[in-house]
Design a protein around this motif. Structure first.
Motif, PDB file in Angstrom:
ATOM      1  N   ALA A 366      10.122 -47.491  37.465  1.00  0.00           N
ATOM      2  CA  ALA A 366      10.206 -46.585  36.321  1.00  0.00           C
ATOM      3  C   ALA A 366      10.501 -47.382  35.055  1.00  0.00           C
ATOM      4  CB  ALA A 366      11.299 -45.540  36.561  1.00  0.00           C
ATOM      5  N   ARG A 367       9.784 -47.111  34.005  1.00  0.00           N
ATOM      6  CA  ARG A 367       9.992 -47.775  32.719  1.00  0.00           C
ATOM      7  C   ARG A 367       9.659 -46.808  31.599  1.00  0.00           C
ATOM      8  NH1 ARG A 367       5.864 -50.409  35.482  1.00  0.00           N
ATOM      9  NH2 ARG A 367       3.791 -49.688  34.889  1.00  0.00           N
ATOM     10  N   VAL A 368      10.289 -47.000  30.478  1.00  0.00           N
ATOM     11  CA  VAL A 368      10.046 -46.163  29.308  1.00  0.00           C
ATOM     12  C   VAL A 368       8.965 -46.839  28.476  1.00  0.00           C
ATOM     13  CG1 VAL A 368      11.045 -45.157  27.234  1.00  0.00           C
ATOM     14  CG2 VAL A 368      12.416 -45.326  29.329  1.00  0.00           C
ATOM     15  N   THR A 369       7.855 -46.143  28.277  1.00  0.00           N
ATOM     16  CA  THR A 369       6.721 -46.689  27.542  1.00  0.00           C
ATOM     17  C   THR A 369       6.455 -45.838  26.319  1.00  0.00           C
ATOM     18  OG1 THR A 369       5.744 -47.458  29.626  1.00  0.00           O
ATOM     19  CG2 THR A 369       4.315 -47.405  27.700  1.00  0.00           C
ATOM     20  N   PRO A 370       6.839 -46.305  25.122  1.00  0.00           N
ATOM     21  CA  PRO A 370       6.533 -45.528  23.913  1.00  0.00           C
ATOM     22  C   PRO A 370       5.030 -45.389  23.711  1.00  0.00           C
ATOM     23  CG  PRO A 370       8.166 -47.243  23.469  1.00  0.00           C
ATOM     24  CD  PRO A 370       7.600 -47.523  24.830  1.00  0.00           C
ATOM     25  N   GLU A 371       4.618 -44.214  23.289  1.00  0.00           N
ATOM     26  CA  GLU A 371       3.196 -43.941  23.093  1.00  0.00           C
ATOM     27  C   GLU A 371       2.855 -43.952  21.606  1.00  0.00           C
ATOM     28  OE1 GLU A 371       1.552 -40.587  24.951  1.00  0.00           O
ATOM     29  OE2 GLU A 371       2.295 -41.042  26.957  1.00  0.00           O
ATOM     30  N   LEU A 372       1.591 -44.242  21.334  1.00  0.00           N
ATOM     31  CA  LEU A 372       1.086 -44.163  19.972  1.00  0.00           C
ATOM     32  C   LEU A 372       0.919 -42.703  19.572  1.00  0.00           C
ATOM     33  CD1 LEU A 372      -1.648 -46.944  20.125  1.00  0.00           C
ATOM     34  CD2 LEU A 372       0.623 -47.113  19.111  1.00  0.00           C
ATOM     35  N   GLU A 373       1.360 -42.369  18.401  1.00  0.00           N
ATOM     36  CA  GLU A 373       1.252 -40.987  17.932  1.00  0.00           C
ATOM     37  C   GLU A 373      -0.184 -40.686  17.499  1.00  0.00           C
ATOM     38  OE1 GLU A 373       4.064 -40.172  14.915  1.00  0.00           O
ATOM     39  OE2 GLU A 373       5.821 -40.613  16.168  1.00  0.00           O
ATOM     40  N   GLY A 374      -0.628 -39.509  17.897  1.00  0.00           N
ATOM     41  CA  GLY A 374      -1.965 -39.061  17.498  1.00  0.00           C
ATOM     42  C   GLY A 374      -3.092 -39.897  18.053  1.00  0.00           C
ATOM     43  N   ALA A 375      -2.890 -40.516  19.211  1.00  0.00           N
ATOM     44  CA  ALA A 375      -3.900 -41.412  19.772  1.00  0.00           C
ATOM     45  C   ALA A 375      -4.789 -40.673  20.758  1.00  0.00           C
ATOM     46  CB  ALA A 375      -3.221 -42.592  20.469  1.00  0.00           C
ATOM     47  N   ALA A 376      -6.034 -41.086  20.816  1.00  0.00           N
ATOM     48  CA  ALA A 376      -6.937 -40.615  21.867  1.00  0.00           C
ATOM     49  C   ALA A 376      -6.591 -41.333  23.170  1.00  0.00           C
ATOM     50  CB  ALA A 376      -8.386 -40.889  21.472  1.00  0.00           C
ATOM     51  N   ARG A 377      -6.708 -40.618  24.291  1.00  0.00           N
ATOM     52  CA  ARG A 377      -6.336 -41.186  25.586  1.00  0.00           C
ATOM     53  C   ARG A 377      -7.564 -41.233  26.493  1.00  0.00           C
ATOM     54  NH1 ARG A 377      -1.461 -41.303  28.474  1.00  0.00           N
ATOM     55  NH2 ARG A 377      -0.506 -39.968  26.907  1.00  0.00           N
ATOM     56  N   TYR A 378      -7.864 -42.443  26.958  1.00  0.00           N
ATOM     57  CA  TYR A 378      -8.932 -42.646  27.923  1.00  0.00           C
ATOM     58  C   TYR A 378      -8.298 -43.130  29.227  1.00  0.00           C
ATOM     59  CZ  TYR A 378     -12.288 -42.391  24.042  1.00  0.00           C
ATOM     60  OH  TYR A 378     -13.036 -41.985  22.968  1.00  0.00           O
ATOM     61  N   ILE A 379      -8.731 -42.574  30.347  1.00  0.00           N
ATOM     62  CA  ILE A 379      -8.209 -42.928  31.659  1.00  0.00           C
ATOM     63  C   ILE A 379      -9.253 -43.786  32.373  1.00  0.00           C
ATOM     64  CG2 ILE A 379      -7.202 -42.065  33.792  1.00  0.00           C
ATOM     65  CD1 ILE A 379      -5.673 -41.238  31.302  1.00  0.00           C
ATOM     66  N   VAL A 380      -8.799 -44.940  32.883  1.00  0.00           N
ATOM     67  CA  VAL A 380      -9.694 -45.864  33.588  1.00  0.00           C
ATOM     68  C   VAL A 380      -9.250 -45.947  35.045  1.00  0.00           C
ATOM     69  CG1 VAL A 380     -10.558 -48.225  33.708  1.00  0.00           C
ATOM     70  CG2 VAL A 380     -10.139 -47.165  31.492  1.00  0.00           C
ATOM     71  N   HIS A 381     -10.198 -45.877  35.960  1.00  0.00           N
ATOM     72  CA  HIS A 381      -9.927 -45.912  37.394  1.00  0.00           C
ATOM     73  C   HIS A 381     -10.491 -47.194  38.002  1.00  0.00           C
ATOM     74  CE1 HIS A 381      -8.699 -41.625  37.370  1.00  0.00           C
ATOM     75  NE2 HIS A 381      -9.656 -41.495  36.467  1.00  0.00           N
ATOM     76  N   THR A 382      -9.990 -47.511  39.179  1.00  0.00           N
ATOM     77  CA  THR A 382     -10.463 -48.687  39.898  1.00  0.00           C
ATOM     78  C   THR A 382     -10.917 -48.289  41.292  1.00  0.00           C
ATOM     79  OG1 THR A 382      -9.868 -50.940  40.572  1.00  0.00           O
ATOM     80  CG2 THR A 382      -8.197 -49.239  40.856  1.00  0.00           C
ATOM     81  N   ALA A 383     -11.479 -49.242  42.014  1.00  0.00           N
ATOM     82  CA  ALA A 383     -11.977 -48.967  43.365  1.00  0.00           C
ATOM     83  C   ALA A 383     -10.820 -48.773  44.330  1.00  0.00           C
ATOM     84  CB  ALA A 383     -12.852 -50.124  43.837  1.00  0.00           C
ATOM     85  N   LEU A 384     -10.918 -47.747  45.173  1.00  0.00           N
ATOM     86  CA  LEU A 384      -9.934 -47.468  46.210  1.00  0.00           C
ATOM     87  C   LEU A 384     -10.653 -47.377  47.552  1.00  0.00           C
ATOM     88  CD1 LEU A 384      -7.680 -44.782  44.453  1.00  0.00           C
ATOM     89  CD2 LEU A 384      -7.198 -47.208  44.794  1.00  0.00           C
ATOM     90  N   PRO A 385      -9.942 -47.621  48.659  1.00  0.00           N
ATOM     91  CA  PRO A 385     -10.627 -47.641  49.967  1.00  0.00           C
ATOM     92  C   PRO A 385     -11.243 -46.310  50.363  1.00  0.00           C
ATOM     93  CG  PRO A 385      -8.233 -47.743  50.220  1.00  0.00           C
ATOM     94  CD  PRO A 385      -8.525 -47.943  48.773  1.00  0.00           C
ATOM     95  N   ASN A 386     -10.656 -45.204  49.924  1.00  0.00           N
ATOM     96  CA  ASN A 386     -11.178 -43.892  50.314  1.00  0.00           C
ATOM     97  C   ASN A 386     -11.940 -43.210  49.174  1.00  0.00           C
ATOM     98  OD1 ASN A 386      -8.979 -43.573  48.703  1.00  0.00           O
ATOM     99  ND2 ASN A 386      -7.872 -42.171  50.072  1.00  0.00           N
ATOM    100  N   ARG A 387     -12.399 -43.987  48.200  1.00  0.00           N
ATOM    101  CA  ARG A 387     -13.117 -43.418  47.056  1.00  0.00           C
ATOM    102  C   ARG A 387     -14.569 -43.872  47.109  1.00  0.00           C
ATOM    103  NH1 ARG A 387     -10.345 -44.415  41.516  1.00  0.00           N
ATOM    104  NH2 ARG A 387      -9.149 -42.598  42.237  1.00  0.00           N
ATOM    105  N   ASP A 388     -15.468 -42.932  46.877  1.00  0.00           N
ATOM    106  CA  ASP A 388     -16.901 -43.227  46.862  1.00  0.00           C
ATOM    107  C   ASP A 388     -17.221 -44.064  45.620  1.00  0.00           C
ATOM    108  OD1 ASP A 388     -19.600 -43.317  47.088  1.00  0.00           O
ATOM    109  OD2 ASP A 388     -19.939 -41.151  46.987  1.00  0.00           O
ATOM    110  N   PRO A 389     -17.846 -45.236  45.771  1.00  0.00           N
ATOM    111  CA  PRO A 389     -18.155 -46.061  44.586  1.00  0.00           C
ATOM    112  C   PRO A 389     -19.083 -45.387  43.593  1.00  0.00           C
ATOM    113  CG  PRO A 389     -18.363 -47.328  46.624  1.00  0.00           C
ATOM    114  CD  PRO A 389     -18.215 -45.892  47.023  1.00  0.00           C
ATOM    115  N   SER A 390     -19.861 -44.411  44.039  1.00  0.00           N
ATOM    116  CA  SER A 390     -20.803 -43.733  43.133  1.00  0.00           C
ATOM    117  C   SER A 390     -20.215 -42.480  42.501  1.00  0.00           C
ATOM    118  CB  SER A 390     -22.074 -43.372  43.898  1.00  0.00           C
ATOM    119  OG  SER A 390     -21.764 -42.490  44.987  1.00  0.00           O
ATOM    120  N   THR A 391     -18.897 -42.382  42.455  1.00  0.00           N
ATOM    121  CA  THR A 391     -18.241 -41.200  41.889  1.00  0.00           C
ATOM    122  C   THR A 391     -18.562 -41.081  40.407  1.00  0.00           C
ATOM    123  OG1 THR A 391     -16.433 -41.414  43.480  1.00  0.00           O
ATOM    124  CG2 THR A 391     -16.012 -40.092  41.515  1.00  0.00           C
ATOM    125  N   SER A 392     -18.891 -39.869  39.971  1.00  0.00           N
ATOM    126  CA  SER A 392     -19.110 -39.594  38.545  1.00  0.00           C
ATOM    127  C   SER A 392     -17.804 -39.084  37.942  1.00  0.00           C
ATOM    128  CB  SER A 392     -20.222 -38.549  38.369  1.00  0.00           C
ATOM    129  OG  SER A 392     -19.878 -37.342  39.028  1.00  0.00           O
TER     130      SER A 392
END
Length: 751
Positions: A366-392
């Motif tokens: 657990a850590r406290v991470t200050p966020e940028l105010e009014g920022a757009a948020r993009y979520i990036v994912h990585t490969a997992l063993p039970n995830r289909d590589p062709s996921t949209s």
């Protein structure tokens, strides 16, 4: 409490509010100021009630509640002030632990019981522990009417599991009988153990940290069927995920403590055990270890690998005859070995626990991470063993960091001129490996935060793919731009901050680079024995830029500075609660490749620096260890206080530094005594290699001038905020208060 700025204004009659509206709301603005102060007063009154109870009171109230119960504080508590800064607050929580004060009455009722000593270690010092009565381990003739067949005994040379427990965890689980040891348990020289009045509390100072669903490293130089649990390719001992004790009278055993796994403990136990199977309580979802190998040994299998296919083995030389359909696991080295003729084709993922001493660098804590105010948020994912590589991915979610940066560039170009986009948060959603090269080019006033999601440890792997130029994480920007890195582990290359071109004005430059709770692997990558692969390479390069560099709670390698053509005032370099490791004392931790010193104004607070520091100026160095020489060009300004400074250093004025104080106590003409003191007051580390559990932790035999030489009598260096001397003293005082009369209790460290 929800703020209501107009709650006083709403109480006025409507006629006054109508007249106020006609005049531009001056009365409403006045009552908003009064309502703000009323909220502050109301919250303070509410806190008065909360401060009656130990569970909800403020930290400064805990000693007062303890005083009402007769709770005795250490003498250091009298030196605490009311400034409220982070260091004073942290020390106050150690000197007056909330849990220990809350359980004072319960502890007095249980005084003299063995299980209470374990609770005292957890409450007073924050260390899980195992209490041992050493008289039960004495070799003596038992009475025939009161036999104890499971107590003590001689060594069975045919049982490797019991033999391994003799010195493991400092002997906390030693099962054999011993002769009487007449040395006292509390001796300051050589501590005895095995005597009738002796009771030992084996405290665990290392913590067990998780790594979840992360790629295992294929050790290709040994074979395509050889894997390491660590994504860096180094050996790492696997630790146990502690299981909470259910009964208050239970004495802790191995499954309740954050201890390293052993090969024979990793195996199934029992009188007929052949050590060829893994214990079910250690493997699986929510346990200490889990392995995924998609489509292994057959298609549709291996997610996860069944427990029945694992074999505990000694893989120290990578030679082991693994049957088909089985996997050999070495928990003491963190290695995996598949059959040579049946290796996994789609990769291997692992979840495991590793040992470390503090919340430092990239990790799933657990850590406290200050966020940028009014920022757009993009979520990036990585490969997992039970995830289909062709996921949209849905909108706002991407499969790589490069795709998120491309989407951000398109969004900026499509944004209206009246509402330009200036802030972006790229959040790495899972623990795993994110590969590729990254170039961040920021516009004026723009800010980008590359951060880990809560309780994750993403690994940013920078690959050597371009032959014509470096493959570092390249950062450059215009005036007022900022880059923030939070919770990442960066391996393979370093970070390079590029300054503006010569034709651009000096103000057209990146403003600052902030690195928090990150690990920039010293030496870029590791061998199996944790030696760095590229020991001479820097983790951060400041190339012709005036950007400020701020580092906190991080681990990084050397820092190289190339000064801009137009210098002006030196840029700021602020490092706190961090490690700067040049992978050797003889190497340069902070310097310039083309000049005598790095043109920066540096500041070090509670840091451990391995290597030579060559800086233009030092504004402040406090509670830090400089294992290599510290050479500063500008000595008229700045201060070095409560630090260890290596011999041959050139610094600003010093205050309460070592070995200066130790040498000042020796007569000037006593050459041999001064040489002895010079060698005695030197930091001794348990390990100087990154990725080992005791990385840069001071050894217990290290001199007291270093172990309690900080400004608040804590340890010097990066582990200052653990306050281990105060925790040990607090626990020792509690043991003397709660053990039976005539008992000699002492603290032993299992880790």
């Amino acid at each position: 409490m929800t703020a209501r700025p107009d709650r006083l204004y709403d109480l006025l009659p409507a006629v006054y509010r109508m007249r106020d509206a006609e005049q531009g709301y001056p009365l409403r603005d006045l009552l908003r100021v009064l309502a703000t102060q009323a909220d502050v007063l109301e919250q303070d009154i509410a806190r008065l009630y909360d401060n009656w109870f130990i569970e909800t009171c403020d930290d400064w109230v805990v000693p007062y509640i303890g005083d009402l119960l007769g709770y005795t504080l250490l003498p250091e508590a009298a030196t605490l002030d009311a400034t409220g800064d982070a260091c004073t607050a942290g020390l106050g929580r150690v000197l007056a632990p909330r849990a220990d004060v809350a359980n004072t009455i319960d502890a007095r009722r249980r005084k003299g019981t063995l299980s209470l000593l374990e609770d005292l270690s957890r409450d007073a010092a924050g260390w899980p522990a195992r209490a041992v009565e050493f008289y039960r381990r004495l070799g003596w003739m038992q009475h025939l009417d009161h036999q104890h067949p499971h107590r003590g005994g001689t060594a069975d040379l045919r049982d490797p599991g019991r033999l391994q427990r003799i010195g493991w965890a400092s002997g906390a689980f030693d099962p054999f009988a011993h002769s009487v040891d007449l040395r006292r348990m509390g001796s300051r020289r050589r501590r005895g153990r095995y005597n009738i009045p002796d009771v030992g509390v084996f405290a665990c100072r290392l913590r067990s940290y998780p790594v979840t669903s992360t790629s295992a490293y294929c050790v290709e130089e040994r074979g395509p069927h050889c894997f390491s649990f660590s994504v860096l390719g180094n050996d790492t001992p696997l630790f146990r995920r502690p299981v909470e004790e259910t009964e208050p009278t239970h004495i802790a055993d191995e499954r309740n403590l954050p201890l390293p796994l052993r090969r024979y403990r990793f195996a199934v136990r029992g009188p007929q055990a052949d050590y060829a199977s893994v214990a079910a309580g250690l493997y699986g979802d929510g346990n200490s270890v889990q392995i995924w190998a998609p489509d292994w040994p057959a298609k549709g299998q291996g997610v996860p690998v069944p427990c029945e296919t694992l074999i505990p083995a000694d893989l120290s030389d990578w030679h082991y005859q693994v049957p088909r359909g089985r996997v050999a696991v070495d928990p003491e080295r963190g290695r995996l070995l598949f059959p040579a003729n049946q290796r996994p084709k789609r990769g291997v993922w692992v979840s495991y626990q590793y040992g470390f001493a503090a919340d430092l660098g990239g990790g799933e804590y657990a850590r406290v991470t200050p966020e940028l105010e009014g920022a757009a948020r993009y979520i990036v994912h990585t490969a997992l063993p039970n995830r289909d590589p062709s996921t949209s991915w849905p909108p706002g979610h991407y499969g790589s960091i490069a795709a998120a940066l491309t989407a951000w560039a398109q969004a900026k170009s499509a944004a209206p001129a009246q509402q330009p986009l200036h802030a972006l948060i790229i959040e790495l959603a899972e623990s795993g490996v994110y590969e590729g090269s990254i170039d961040l080019l920021l516009d004026a006033g723009e800010a980008i935060q590359l951060r880990a999601a809560e309780r994750t440890r993403p690994i940013l792997r920078l690959l050597d793919v371009r032959a014509s130029q470096p493959d570092a994480l390249s950062i450059s920007g215009a005036a007022g731009s900022r880059v923030l890195l939070d919770g990442l582990m960066i391996v393979g290359r370093g970070i390079e901050v590029q300054g503006p071109a010569e034709e651009n004005p000096a103000t057209d430059d990146l403003c600052e680079l902030v690195i928090r709770h990150c690990t920039l692997v010293p030496g870029w990558a590791l061998h199996c024995d944790c030696d760095p692969k590229r020991p001479g390479e820097p983790s951060v390069s400041l190339d012709g830029t005036r950007a400020a560099l701020r580092v906190s709670h991080s681990i990084l390698g050397a820092i190289a500075v190339i000064s801009p053509a137009r210098r002006g005032e030196p840029p700021l370099l602020d490092i706190c609660d961090s490690i700067v490791d040049a992978t050797g004392v003889e190497r340069v931790a902070l310097g310039a490749p083309d000049e005598a010193v790095a043109y920066v104004e540096a500041s070090f607070r509670r840091c451990t620096v391995i290597g030579e520091v060559q800086a233009h100026g030092i504004a402040l160095a406090e509670d830090s260890i400089f294992a290599g020489p510290l050479r500063v060009l500008r000595r008229q300004q700045g201060c070095v206080r409560f630090c260890y400074v290596a011999d041959g250093s050139r610094t600003p004025r010093r205050f309460h530094c070592q070995p200066d104080l130790a040498l000042a106590a020796v007569a000037a003409g006593d050459v041999s005594r001064r040489a002895h003191e010079q060698l005695r007051v030197v930091p001794q580390f348990r390990s100087q290699r990154y990725a080992t559990p005791h990385y840069l932790r001071l050894a217990d035999r290290c001199c007291a001038e270093i172990r309690s030489g900080a400004s608040d009598r804590s340890v010097m260096g990066v582990y200052h905020d653990l306050y281990e001397p105060q925790r040990e003293a607090n626990l020792a005082a509690r043991l003397q208060e709660y053990v039976p009369a005539g008992t000699d209790a002492g603290i032993l460290f299992a880790s």
